[in-house]
Motif scaffolding. Structure first.
Motif, PDB file in Angstrom:
ATOM      1  N   LYS A  41      -3.055  -3.199  -7.339  1.00  0.00           N
ATOM      2  CA  LYS A  41      -3.606  -3.673  -5.807  1.00  0.00           C
ATOM      3  C   LYS A  41      -4.948  -4.600  -6.512  1.00  0.00           C
ATOM      4  O   LYS A  41      -5.442  -4.997  -5.439  1.00  0.00           O
ATOM      5  CB  LYS A  41      -4.133  -1.855  -5.828  1.00  0.00           C
ATOM      6  CG  LYS A  41      -4.904  -2.181  -4.284  1.00  0.00           C
ATOM      7  CD  LYS A  41      -5.510  -0.598  -4.298  1.00  0.00           C
ATOM      8  CE  LYS A  41      -6.795  -0.220  -3.162  1.00  0.00           C
ATOM      9  NZ  LYS A  41      -6.976   0.850  -2.961  1.00  0.00           N
TER      10      LYS A  41
ATOM     11  N   GLU B   2      -2.723   6.793  -2.803  1.00  0.00           N
ATOM     12  CA  GLU B   2      -3.390   6.383  -2.871  1.00  0.00           C
ATOM     13  C   GLU B   2      -3.649   8.037  -3.495  1.00  0.00           C
ATOM     14  O   GLU B   2      -5.648   8.354  -3.198  1.00  0.00           O
ATOM     15  CB  GLU B   2      -3.942   6.388  -1.745  1.00  0.00           C
ATOM     16  CG  GLU B   2      -3.912   4.620  -1.275  1.00  0.00           C
ATOM     17  CD  GLU B   2      -4.531   4.236  -1.778  1.00  0.00           C
ATOM     18  OE1 GLU B   2      -5.547   4.457  -2.404  1.00  0.00           O
ATOM     19  OE2 GLU B   2      -4.473   2.753  -2.872  1.00  0.00           O
ATOM     20  N   GLU B   3      -2.881   9.472  -3.015  1.00  0.00           N
ATOM     21  CA  GLU B   3      -3.268  10.253  -2.773  1.00  0.00           C
ATOM     22  C   GLU B   3      -3.685  10.673  -4.272  1.00  0.00           C
ATOM     23  O   GLU B   3      -4.331  11.845  -4.791  1.00  0.00           O
ATOM     24  CB  GLU B   3      -1.760  10.940  -2.289  1.00  0.00           C
ATOM     25  CG  GLU B   3      -2.244  10.665  -1.376  1.00  0.00           C
ATOM     26  CD  GLU B   3      -1.335  11.552   0.162  1.00  0.00           C
ATOM     27  OE1 GLU B   3      -0.351  12.452  -1.209  1.00  0.00           O
ATOM     28  OE2 GLU B   3      -1.128  11.755   1.134  1.00  0.00           O
TER      29      GLU B   3
ATOM     30  N   GLU C   7      -2.512   0.341  -9.767  1.00  0.00           N
ATOM     31  CA  GLU C   7      -3.965   0.361  -9.823  1.00  0.00           C
ATOM     32  C   GLU C   7      -3.878  -1.224  -9.652  1.00  0.00           C
ATOM     33  O   GLU C   7      -4.909  -1.903  -9.561  1.00  0.00           O
ATOM     34  CB  GLU C   7      -4.921   1.427 -10.103  1.00  0.00           C
ATOM     35  CG  GLU C   7      -4.665   2.984  -9.159  1.00  0.00           C
ATOM     36  CD  GLU C   7      -6.337   3.259 -10.098  1.00  0.00           C
ATOM     37  OE1 GLU C   7      -6.538   4.686  -9.303  1.00  0.00           O
ATOM     38  OE2 GLU C   7      -5.809   3.743 -10.566  1.00  0.00           O
TER      39      GLU C   7
ATOM     40  N   GLU D  32       0.691   5.302   0.462  1.00  0.00           N
ATOM     41  CA  GLU D  32      -0.109   6.627   0.819  1.00  0.00           C
ATOM     42  C   GLU D  32      -0.052   7.717  -0.872  1.00  0.00           C
ATOM     43  O   GLU D  32      -1.371   7.509  -1.251  1.00  0.00           O
ATOM     44  CB  GLU D  32       0.293   7.683   2.094  1.00  0.00           C
ATOM     45  CG  GLU D  32      -0.629   8.253   2.545  1.00  0.00           C
ATOM     46  CD  GLU D  32      -0.259   8.773   3.213  1.00  0.00           C
ATOM     47  OE1 GLU D  32      -0.967   9.613   4.103  1.00  0.00           O
ATOM     48  OE2 GLU D  32       0.981   8.360   4.688  1.00  0.00           O
TER      49      GLU D  32
ATOM     50  N   THR E 188      -5.781  -2.383   1.845  1.00  0.00           N
ATOM     51  CA  THR E 188      -6.361  -1.548   2.982  1.00  0.00           C
ATOM     52  C   THR E 188      -4.663  -0.310   3.662  1.00  0.00           C
ATOM     53  O   THR E 188      -4.053  -2.358   3.961  1.00  0.00           O
ATOM     54  CB  THR E 188      -7.351  -1.482   3.967  1.00  0.00           C
ATOM     55  OG1 THR E 188      -6.713  -2.775   5.049  1.00  0.00           O
ATOM     56  CG2 THR E 188      -8.563  -1.891   3.103  1.00  0.00           C
ATOM     57  N   LYS E 189      -4.922  -0.133   4.351  1.00  0.00           N
ATOM     58  CA  LYS E 189      -3.372   0.946   4.803  1.00  0.00           C
ATOM     59  C   LYS E 189      -3.334  -0.016   5.911  1.00  0.00           C
ATOM     60  O   LYS E 189      -1.998  -0.012   6.309  1.00  0.00           O
ATOM     61  CB  LYS E 189      -4.054   2.448   4.895  1.00  0.00           C
ATOM     62  CG  LYS E 189      -3.400   3.200   5.439  1.00  0.00           C
ATOM     63  CD  LYS E 189      -3.160   4.670   5.793  1.00  0.00           C
ATOM     64  CE  LYS E 189      -2.084   5.134   6.307  1.00  0.00           C
ATOM     65  NZ  LYS E 189      -2.469   6.578   6.976  1.00  0.00           N
TER      66      LYS E 189
ATOM     67  N   TRP F 149       1.043  -1.860  -0.199  1.00  0.00           N
ATOM     68  CA  TRP F 149      -0.167  -0.216  -0.331  1.00  0.00           C
ATOM     69  C   TRP F 149       0.663   1.324   0.180  1.00  0.00           C
ATOM     70  O   TRP F 149       2.016   1.375   1.064  1.00  0.00           O
ATOM     71  CB  TRP F 149      -0.825  -0.561   0.952  1.00  0.00           C
ATOM     72  CG  TRP F 149      -1.958   1.401   1.105  1.00  0.00           C
ATOM     73  CD1 TRP F 149      -3.032   0.759   1.124  1.00  0.00           C
ATOM     74  CD2 TRP F 149      -1.673   1.914   1.547  1.00  0.00           C
ATOM     75  NE1 TRP F 149      -4.004   1.722   0.778  1.00  0.00           N
ATOM     76  CE2 TRP F 149      -3.286   3.265   1.608  1.00  0.00           C
ATOM     77  CE3 TRP F 149      -1.058   3.217   2.676  1.00  0.00           C
ATOM     78  CZ2 TRP F 149      -3.010   3.938   1.726  1.00  0.00           C
ATOM     79  CZ3 TRP F 149      -0.752   3.890   2.853  1.00  0.00           C
ATOM     80  CH2 TRP F 149      -2.949   4.751   3.073  1.00  0.00           C
TER      81      TRP F 149
END
Length: 78
Positions: free
Chosen positions: A63, A32-33, A60, A29, A74-75, A27
């Motif tokens: 993921k 995700e941002e 993606e 961050e 998930t984080k 994961w």
């Protein structure tokens, strides 16, 4: 001949490739941002360089692959 071809992995790819990619998913961050930016302000995201957009696409895809193989993406889990 079919016996020989049956033993060759590279014709169909390596069967465990997707599982290895799923196991290696981390994961991120920052990615995700970027995904949130793309969804909330697409005009800003489109002005970013192609390398950033391509990187997000790979992230993606990895993921989705990890989720399909039962990996918690998930984080909290990473």
């Amino acid at each position: 001949m079919s016996d020989t071809l049956g033993r060759v992995n590279f014709l169909d790819g390596f069967p465990e490739k997707d599982q290895r990619r799923a196991d290696d998913f981390k994961w991120d961050e920052r990615m995700e941002e970027l995904a949130a930016l793309r969804d909330s302000r697409p005009e800003v995201f489109e002005r970013m360089g192609p390398t950033v957009r391509i990187g997000l696409g790979y992230y993606e895809n990895d993921k989705k692959n990890a989720a399909a193989h039962g990996i918690d993406v998930t984080k909290e889990s990473n």
